[in-house]
Design a protein around this motif. Structure first.
Motif, PDB file in Angstrom:
ATOM      1  N   ARG A 154      54.338  41.291  46.791  1.00  0.00           N
ATOM      2  CA  ARG A 154      55.651  41.637  47.339  1.00  0.00           C
ATOM      3  C   ARG A 154      55.442  42.626  48.482  1.00  0.00           C
ATOM      4  NH1 ARG A 154      56.482  46.754  45.646  1.00  0.00           N
ATOM      5  NH2 ARG A 154      55.186  47.433  43.874  1.00  0.00           N
ATOM      6  N   VAL A 155      56.395  42.672  49.371  1.00  0.00           N
ATOM      7  CA  VAL A 155      56.336  43.628  50.475  1.00  0.00           C
ATOM      8  C   VAL A 155      56.995  44.925  50.020  1.00  0.00           C
ATOM      9  CG1 VAL A 155      57.006  44.107  52.846  1.00  0.00           C
ATOM     10  CG2 VAL A 155      56.365  41.772  52.174  1.00  0.00           C
ATOM     11  N   GLY A 156      56.243  46.033  50.049  1.00  0.00           N
ATOM     12  CA  GLY A 156      56.751  47.320  49.617  1.00  0.00           C
ATOM     13  C   GLY A 156      57.510  48.050  50.714  1.00  0.00           C
ATOM     14  N   GLU A 157      57.987  49.235  50.368  1.00  0.00           N
ATOM     15  CA  GLU A 157      58.719  50.038  51.353  1.00  0.00           C
ATOM     16  C   GLU A 157      57.832  50.461  52.514  1.00  0.00           C
ATOM     17  OE1 GLU A 157      60.478  53.291  49.310  1.00  0.00           O
ATOM     18  OE2 GLU A 157      61.883  52.044  48.139  1.00  0.00           O
ATOM     19  N   ASP A 158      56.526  50.475  52.277  1.00  0.00           N
ATOM     20  CA  ASP A 158      55.586  50.841  53.342  1.00  0.00           C
ATOM     21  C   ASP A 158      55.284  49.674  54.277  1.00  0.00           C
ATOM     22  OD1 ASP A 158      54.183  49.268  51.601  1.00  0.00           O
ATOM     23  OD2 ASP A 158      52.605  50.725  51.163  1.00  0.00           O
ATOM     24  N   GLY A 159      55.902  48.516  54.015  1.00  0.00           N
ATOM     25  CA  GLY A 159      55.696  47.353  54.877  1.00  0.00           C
ATOM     26  C   GLY A 159      54.434  46.571  54.550  1.00  0.00           C
ATOM     27  N   LYS A 160      53.698  46.983  53.526  1.00  0.00           N
ATOM     28  CA  LYS A 160      52.458  46.300  53.161  1.00  0.00           C
ATOM     29  C   LYS A 160      52.682  45.372  51.961  1.00  0.00           C
ATOM     30  CE  LYS A 160      49.398  50.021  54.761  1.00  0.00           C
ATOM     31  NZ  LYS A 160      48.264  50.906  54.409  1.00  0.00           N
ATOM     32  N   TRP A 161      51.749  44.424  51.800  1.00  0.00           N
ATOM     33  CA  TRP A 161      51.752  43.572  50.625  1.00  0.00           C
ATOM     34  C   TRP A 161      51.200  44.353  49.439  1.00  0.00           C
ATOM     35  CZ3 TRP A 161      54.282  39.147  50.601  1.00  0.00           C
ATOM     36  CH2 TRP A 161      54.454  38.436  51.801  1.00  0.00           C
ATOM     37  N   HIS A 162      51.904  44.273  48.297  1.00  0.00           N
ATOM     38  CA  HIS A 162      51.442  44.885  47.053  1.00  0.00           C
ATOM     39  C   HIS A 162      51.182  43.759  46.058  1.00  0.00           C
ATOM     40  CE1 HIS A 162      52.438  49.242  47.833  1.00  0.00           C
ATOM     41  NE2 HIS A 162      52.953  48.621  48.904  1.00  0.00           N
ATOM     42  N   ILE A 163      49.967  43.710  45.532  1.00  0.00           N
ATOM     43  CA  ILE A 163      49.498  42.558  44.760  1.00  0.00           C
ATOM     44  C   ILE A 163      49.235  42.969  43.316  1.00  0.00           C
ATOM     45  CG2 ILE A 163      47.726  40.758  44.631  1.00  0.00           C
ATOM     46  CD1 ILE A 163      47.244  41.650  47.710  1.00  0.00           C
ATOM     47  N   ASP A 164      49.707  42.144  42.382  1.00  0.00           N
ATOM     48  CA  ASP A 164      49.478  42.367  40.951  1.00  0.00           C
ATOM     49  C   ASP A 164      49.078  41.047  40.298  1.00  0.00           C
ATOM     50  OD1 ASP A 164      50.514  45.253  40.221  1.00  0.00           O
ATOM     51  OD2 ASP A 164      51.994  44.405  41.613  1.00  0.00           O
ATOM     52  N   GLY A 165      48.055  41.114  39.456  1.00  0.00           N
ATOM     53  CA  GLY A 165      47.627  39.909  38.758  1.00  0.00           C
ATOM     54  C   GLY A 165      46.141  39.920  38.490  1.00  0.00           C
ATOM     55  N   GLN A 166      45.632  38.763  38.106  1.00  0.00           N
ATOM     56  CA  GLN A 166      44.221  38.654  37.739  1.00  0.00           C
ATOM     57  C   GLN A 166      43.647  37.333  38.226  1.00  0.00           C
ATOM     58  OE1 GLN A 166      43.501  38.658  33.516  1.00  0.00           O
ATOM     59  NE2 GLN A 166      41.303  38.310  33.715  1.00  0.00           N
ATOM     60  N   LYS A 167      42.456  37.400  38.785  1.00  0.00           N
ATOM     61  CA  LYS A 167      41.693  36.209  39.146  1.00  0.00           C
ATOM     62  C   LYS A 167      40.426  36.182  38.291  1.00  0.00           C
ATOM     63  CE  LYS A 167      44.505  34.970  42.482  1.00  0.00           C
ATOM     64  NZ  LYS A 167      45.256  33.692  42.460  1.00  0.00           N
ATOM     65  N   VAL A 168      39.866  34.998  38.126  1.00  0.00           N
ATOM     66  CA  VAL A 168      38.684  34.870  37.278  1.00  0.00           C
ATOM     67  C   VAL A 168      37.717  33.868  37.905  1.00  0.00           C
ATOM     68  CG1 VAL A 168      39.525  32.978  35.810  1.00  0.00           C
ATOM     69  CG2 VAL A 168      37.990  34.722  34.825  1.00  0.00           C
ATOM     70  N   TRP A 169      36.460  33.934  37.471  1.00  0.00           N
ATOM     71  CA  TRP A 169      35.387  33.097  38.020  1.00  0.00           C
ATOM     72  C   TRP A 169      35.248  33.311  39.525  1.00  0.00           C
ATOM     73  CZ3 TRP A 169      33.411  32.549  33.680  1.00  0.00           C
ATOM     74  CH2 TRP A 169      34.124  32.109  32.565  1.00  0.00           C
ATOM     75  N   THR A 170      35.412  34.569  39.930  1.00  0.00           N
ATOM     76  CA  THR A 170      35.373  34.903  41.357  1.00  0.00           C
ATOM     77  C   THR A 170      33.930  35.170  41.763  1.00  0.00           C
ATOM     78  OG1 THR A 170      37.527  35.941  41.012  1.00  0.00           O
ATOM     79  CG2 THR A 170      36.449  36.331  43.124  1.00  0.00           C
ATOM     80  N   SER A 171      33.316  34.187  42.406  1.00  0.00           N
ATOM     81  CA  SER A 171      31.897  34.272  42.750  1.00  0.00           C
ATOM     82  C   SER A 171      31.618  35.438  43.694  1.00  0.00           C
ATOM     83  CB  SER A 171      31.434  32.969  43.405  1.00  0.00           C
ATOM     84  OG  SER A 171      31.617  31.879  42.546  1.00  0.00           O
ATOM     85  N   LEU A 172      30.644  36.266  43.323  1.00  0.00           N
ATOM     86  CA  LEU A 172      30.097  37.333  44.164  1.00  0.00           C
ATOM     87  C   LEU A 172      31.134  38.354  44.612  1.00  0.00           C
ATOM     88  CD1 LEU A 172      27.603  35.293  46.390  1.00  0.00           C
ATOM     89  CD2 LEU A 172      27.186  36.432  44.211  1.00  0.00           C
ATOM     90  N   ALA A 173      32.235  38.496  43.866  1.00  0.00           N
ATOM     91  CA  ALA A 173      33.231  39.506  44.235  1.00  0.00           C
ATOM     92  C   ALA A 173      32.624  40.902  44.220  1.00  0.00           C
ATOM     93  CB  ALA A 173      34.421  39.438  43.285  1.00  0.00           C
ATOM     94  N   HIS A 174      31.666  41.137  43.313  1.00  0.00           N
ATOM     95  CA  HIS A 174      31.063  42.467  43.188  1.00  0.00           C
ATOM     96  C   HIS A 174      30.168  42.806  44.380  1.00  0.00           C
ATOM     97  CE1 HIS A 174      28.169  39.593  41.737  1.00  0.00           C
ATOM     98  NE2 HIS A 174      27.231  40.496  41.571  1.00  0.00           N
TER      99      HIS A 174
END
Length: 410
Positions: A154-174
């Motif tokens: 969602r777009v917050g009051e600061d004009g930025k995207w704010h993201i909530d949730g979970q992804k899985v099997w994300t290759s090489l995210a670390h």
């Protein structure tokens, strides 16, 4: 302009491939010779810093992103030249690439759908390998069914995207600095409607990355948790709510020319297994001989289908799904064939004296598994990651054959 950065359009396919082959012969030496053949699915932990250094060495010589247009830092290589590039790379037994997601997936997607600002910001850093990317698609409740993602933005009051949730099997995210994330940005929408394609920095307080330990003992996949993670308003690719179209463009690139190089690697594995069968005598078994023959034929079928897929853009996604089914099942069966050829030895730990079986003892943190044992274990996942068999079969049945859609929860 150096010889190695001359536009590919000025060269024949043979000249382009010969130039790259000569560069590999001259540069895959010394410290880089020590990492020949390392890395790749199931082995991404192997010598990662050295492989990163190798790829930056390639970048300095103009050998990354060769299929990109020249104006974006590429070489403008034709489809046939890109095929030759990947085949020469695999034949040289060069180490597995660390920037695959940025170079072959996100980069072409930004070229097709990104703003000029996004192209200027991200493409040069993909070309020179100073930023690595992860793919935020799969989720615990959605699996390979991308349209069922529950991560929200969602777009917050600061004009930025704010993201909530979970992804899985994300290759090489670390090991990555950024992720491209599909999130639901329109309340009350379902399936493929209301999704957006966002570019999200991973080094921030709102992102937690947890490696997933695999059967092989390694951890190249991750869970990624977003808890009010933010990204700038400009970090949306394509129009808001039309992320499905962008995501599908990216998936088309995922099954592109690099799969031909993958098949050269498959052929090398089959050759080694065949040699192992002759050394240990299992090739005398008619069942083993039949399995090896079927594997050889299957590899020829995979290549023929891949070439046809590259030459014919299929809006249904059916040919790409068939390609995924072909190579994933073939590679899984190859892991089983390796165990059959080794016999009882496949149940024991690696030894330096196992004649004909090139055990992988190079990594002191993972000496408990021989090369073929790790191949067998990791290929269990080939039919799941990148789109499970079930999803590919649904695509073919519904979009190509016109069969009734599978019942889904409302």
């Amino acid at each position: 302009m150096t010889e190695n950065t001359r536009p590919a359009s000025e060269m024949s396919d043979d000249e382009f491939a010969g130039q790259f082959r000569a560069w590999l012969d001259a540069n895959l030496v010394g410290e880089f010779a020590e990492i020949k053949g390392v890395g790749g699915p199931g082995s991404e932990h192997e010598f990662f810093p050295q492989r990163l250094a190798w790829e930056r060495h390639m970048a300095a010589a103009g050998w990354t992103c060769v299929g990109w247009p020249v104006e974006y830092g590429g070489r403008g290589a034709s489809l046939s030249q890109q095929v030759r590039f990947h085949e020469e790379y695999a034949k040289a037994d060069a180490p597995a690439r660390v920037s695959h997601l940025g170079e072959t997936l996100l980069g072409p997607t930004l070229i097709a759908h990104g703003t000029q600002e996004q192209k200027n910001r991200f493409l040069p850093k993909i070309v020179d390998i100073t930023e690595l990317w992860a793919q935020g698609y799969s989720e615990p409740g959605a699996g390979s069914d991308l349209a069922n993602v529950a991560t929200t933005a969602r777009v917050g009051e600061d004009g930025k995207w704010h993201i909530d949730g979970q992804k899985v099997w994300t290759s090489l995210a670390h090991l990555s600095q950024w992720a491209f994330v599909v999130a639901r940005t329109e309340e009350g929408t379902s399936r493929h409607k209301g999704l957006s394609f966002l570019l999200v920095p991973l080094d921030q307080p709102g992102v937690e990355i947890r490696p997933i330990q695999q059967l092989t003992g390694t951890s190249e996949f991750n869970e990624v948790f977003f808890d009010d993670a933010v990204t700038d308003a400009s970090m949306i690719v394509g129009e808001r709510g039309e992320g499905w179209k962008v995501a599908m463009t990216l998936l088309e690139f995922e099954r592109g020319v690099s799969t031909l190089g993958q098949q050269v690697g498959f052929a090398r594995e089959l050759e080694q297994i065949t040699r192992m069968a002759h050394v240990n005598g299992s090739a005398q078994d008619p069942v083993v001989r039949e399995r090896i023959t079927r594997a050889w034929i299957g590899l020829k079928v995979i290549r023929a289908h891949a070439l046809r897929t590259l030459a014919d853009r299929d809006p249904t996604g059916g040919t790409a799904s068939a390609a995924k089914l072909l190579w994933a099942n073939w590679h899984r069966d190859l892991g089983e064939l390796a165990m059959l050829v080794q016999g009882a030895e496949s149940l024991t730990g690696p030894t330096e004296t196992s004649e004909g079986a090139p055990n992988d003892l190079r990594d002191p943190e993972n000496v408990e598994l021989a090369l073929w044992q790790r191949l067998f274990l990791f290929t269990r996942s080939d039919t799941i990651y990148g789109g499970s068999n079930e999803i590919q079969l649904n695509i073919i049945s519904e979009r190509v054959l016109g069969l009734p859609r599978e019942a889904r929860p409302s």
